[in-house]
Design an enzyme around this catalytic site. Sequence first.
Site, PDB file in Angstrom:
ATOM      1  N   HIS A 156     -49.472 -15.120 -84.511  1.00 21.92           N
ATOM      2  CA  HIS A 156     -49.426 -16.452 -85.146  1.00 21.92           C
ATOM      3  C   HIS A 156     -49.442 -16.340 -86.668  1.00 21.92           C
ATOM      4  O   HIS A 156     -49.916 -17.247 -87.353  1.00 21.92           O
ATOM      5  CB  HIS A 156     -50.595 -17.341 -84.687  1.00 21.92           C
ATOM      6  CG  HIS A 156     -50.797 -17.369 -83.207  1.00 21.92           C
ATOM      7  ND1 HIS A 156     -50.217 -18.302 -82.383  1.00 21.92           N
ATOM      8  CD2 HIS A 156     -51.510 -16.544 -82.387  1.00 21.92           C
ATOM      9  CE1 HIS A 156     -50.563 -18.065 -81.120  1.00 21.92           C
ATOM     10  NE2 HIS A 156     -51.339 -16.999 -81.101  1.00 21.92           N
ATOM     11  N   SER A 277     -33.019 -14.325-111.386  1.00 26.64           N
ATOM     12  CA  SER A 277     -32.745 -15.764-111.411  1.00 26.64           C
ATOM     13  C   SER A 277     -32.017 -16.092-112.704  1.00 26.64           C
ATOM     14  O   SER A 277     -32.262 -15.471-113.733  1.00 26.64           O
ATOM     15  CB  SER A 277     -34.072 -16.522-111.338  1.00 26.64           C
ATOM     16  OG  SER A 277     -33.945 -17.802-111.921  1.00 26.64           O
ATOM     17  N   LYS A 283     -38.202 -13.606-112.425  1.00 25.44           N
ATOM     18  CA  LYS A 283     -37.967 -13.509-110.988  1.00 25.44           C
ATOM     19  C   LYS A 283     -37.288 -12.215-110.553  1.00 25.44           C
ATOM     20  O   LYS A 283     -36.411 -11.695-111.216  1.00 25.44           O
ATOM     21  CB  LYS A 283     -37.083 -14.676-110.504  1.00 25.44           C
ATOM     22  CG  LYS A 283     -37.729 -16.042-110.541  1.00 25.44           C
ATOM     23  CD  LYS A 283     -38.898 -16.221-109.597  1.00 25.44           C
ATOM     24  CE  LYS A 283     -38.506 -16.212-108.133  1.00 25.44           C
ATOM     25  NZ  LYS A 283     -37.828 -17.463-107.737  1.00 25.44           N
ATOM     26  N   GLU A 290     -32.813 -11.980 -97.360  1.00 28.13           N
ATOM     27  CA  GLU A 290     -32.535 -13.404 -97.127  1.00 28.13           C
ATOM     28  C   GLU A 290     -31.120 -13.594 -96.578  1.00 28.13           C
ATOM     29  O   GLU A 290     -30.894 -14.370 -95.649  1.00 28.13           O
ATOM     30  CB  GLU A 290     -32.677 -14.198 -98.433  1.00 28.13           C
ATOM     31  CG  GLU A 290     -34.123 -14.351 -98.882  1.00 28.13           C
ATOM     32  CD  GLU A 290     -34.202 -14.974-100.267  1.00 28.13           C
ATOM     33  OE1 GLU A 290     -34.181 -16.203-100.356  1.00 28.13           O
ATOM     34  OE2 GLU A 290     -34.278 -14.232-101.261  1.00 28.13           O
TER      35      GLU A 290
END
Length: 462
Positions: A156, A277, A283, A290
């Site tokens: 979980h 970024s 970043k 992804e």
Amino acid sequence: MDKMWSGRFSASASSLLDQFNASIMYDRKLYKEDIEGSLAHAAMLAKQGILTTEELVAITNGLNQVLKEIESGEFEWKISDEDLHMGIEKRLTALIGDAGKKLHTARSRNDQVAVDFRRYVLRKNLEIVDAIKAMMQEVLVVAQKHTETLIPGMTHLQHAQPINFGFHLGAYLSMFKRDIERFESSYQRNNVSPLGCAALAGTPHDVDREMTAELLGFESVSVNCLDTVSDRDFALEILFNISTMMMHISRLSEELVLWSSYEFGFVELSDEYSTGSSIMPQKKNPDVPELLRGKTGRVYGSLIGLLTVMKGLPLAYNKDTQEDKEGVFDAVETAEISLEILKEAIKTMEVKADNMESACAVGHLSATDLADYLVEKCGIPFREAHFITGRAVAKGEELHIDLSKMEFKDLKEIDTRINEDVMEYLGLRHSMNARTSQGGTSSERTKEQLEYFKTYLQGEKA
Ligand code: ARG
């Protein structure tokens, strides 16, 4: 009226029809399979006395010439030729004249496309297996370095029990091994030759299907022609195999994304495989995992797309099946680049073992060990032991201290049956190494599992 099938027509096809009907702009990818299929077919026709030796020589030379033209970029792919089969045959006939017109004896585009596409898919099953193995090799290298590195095992997405990072990666090795087995079994099951099925019913010509099957590297000849010309199970299987593999890759990617965050800080992807970024200078984004996660969607789309194309088709060939190719090409190419980049990302990432271990210091990861201690050393039934341990955890929460760091006196207060030797049981490394059951997380068991994968990847029977 330049169509090969124009005999029964009196008006030319509209250019709109050409555009809508053609597959040549994408099925041209199968040019090698198509030419090899024609070479085998011609050789068989000659052996059976259906073509003369001179005709065979002319066809063979002509097809080799077409192959050269395609590979040098000279070949003109015309949408009005509809598909690669007709484009190639037309060019052959332009080059060699009448002999070219005999090549299609005892053959149809229906068995021709089934041969070409099936051979492409069979080859890709094997190439993908090799690419999975190469990627697994890099996962194995990292896993073997970290059989002692503690990491919170979760259920979980909550801290559950301490495991080691090598064991965690071993779970993915298990998934990828099953993926390989799926590609291999599809390869075997679908390794049958469609050539000689002709349009749907076979042919009255005296063909030798065994011969063409052997020339084209098929294991055997298909049993029922009506099935064979409309069967696209091989395409569905590779789509399902890739989908399942991408689902596994996507799960690993999801973890890589989480692990690269400040909140986890378990890994850092290399600069080579991270992006920045355009607005936030600080970043470093995990675009690779992804995108791997994201690309899984288009592969599922292709699987569902083809399942839907096939579901309502009467026997045998229907033009709907022409819609089988683009999704498969896209899924195969997605699989290939995904495996390659995942391999590199894993190989170059930094594992932050210290952060993994410090993350284990919260969440009372050794709670099950306390319950197991109460069962084993104090003879308390598990349900009661579970309750007592719950009390200990509540006490830890109250004192803001993890169970693994609690003092003996605090535990004794909860249940007097607890003795000093409990302290060893609460240690996180002890907890991990105590799980010595077959397939468990102890460092020894993990090493055993990784050895199994190493043997497997070396090509020996694991
Ligand atoms: N381009 C077709 C396909 O991809 C080849 C087979 C066409 N056969 C036919 N009878 N129209 O499926």
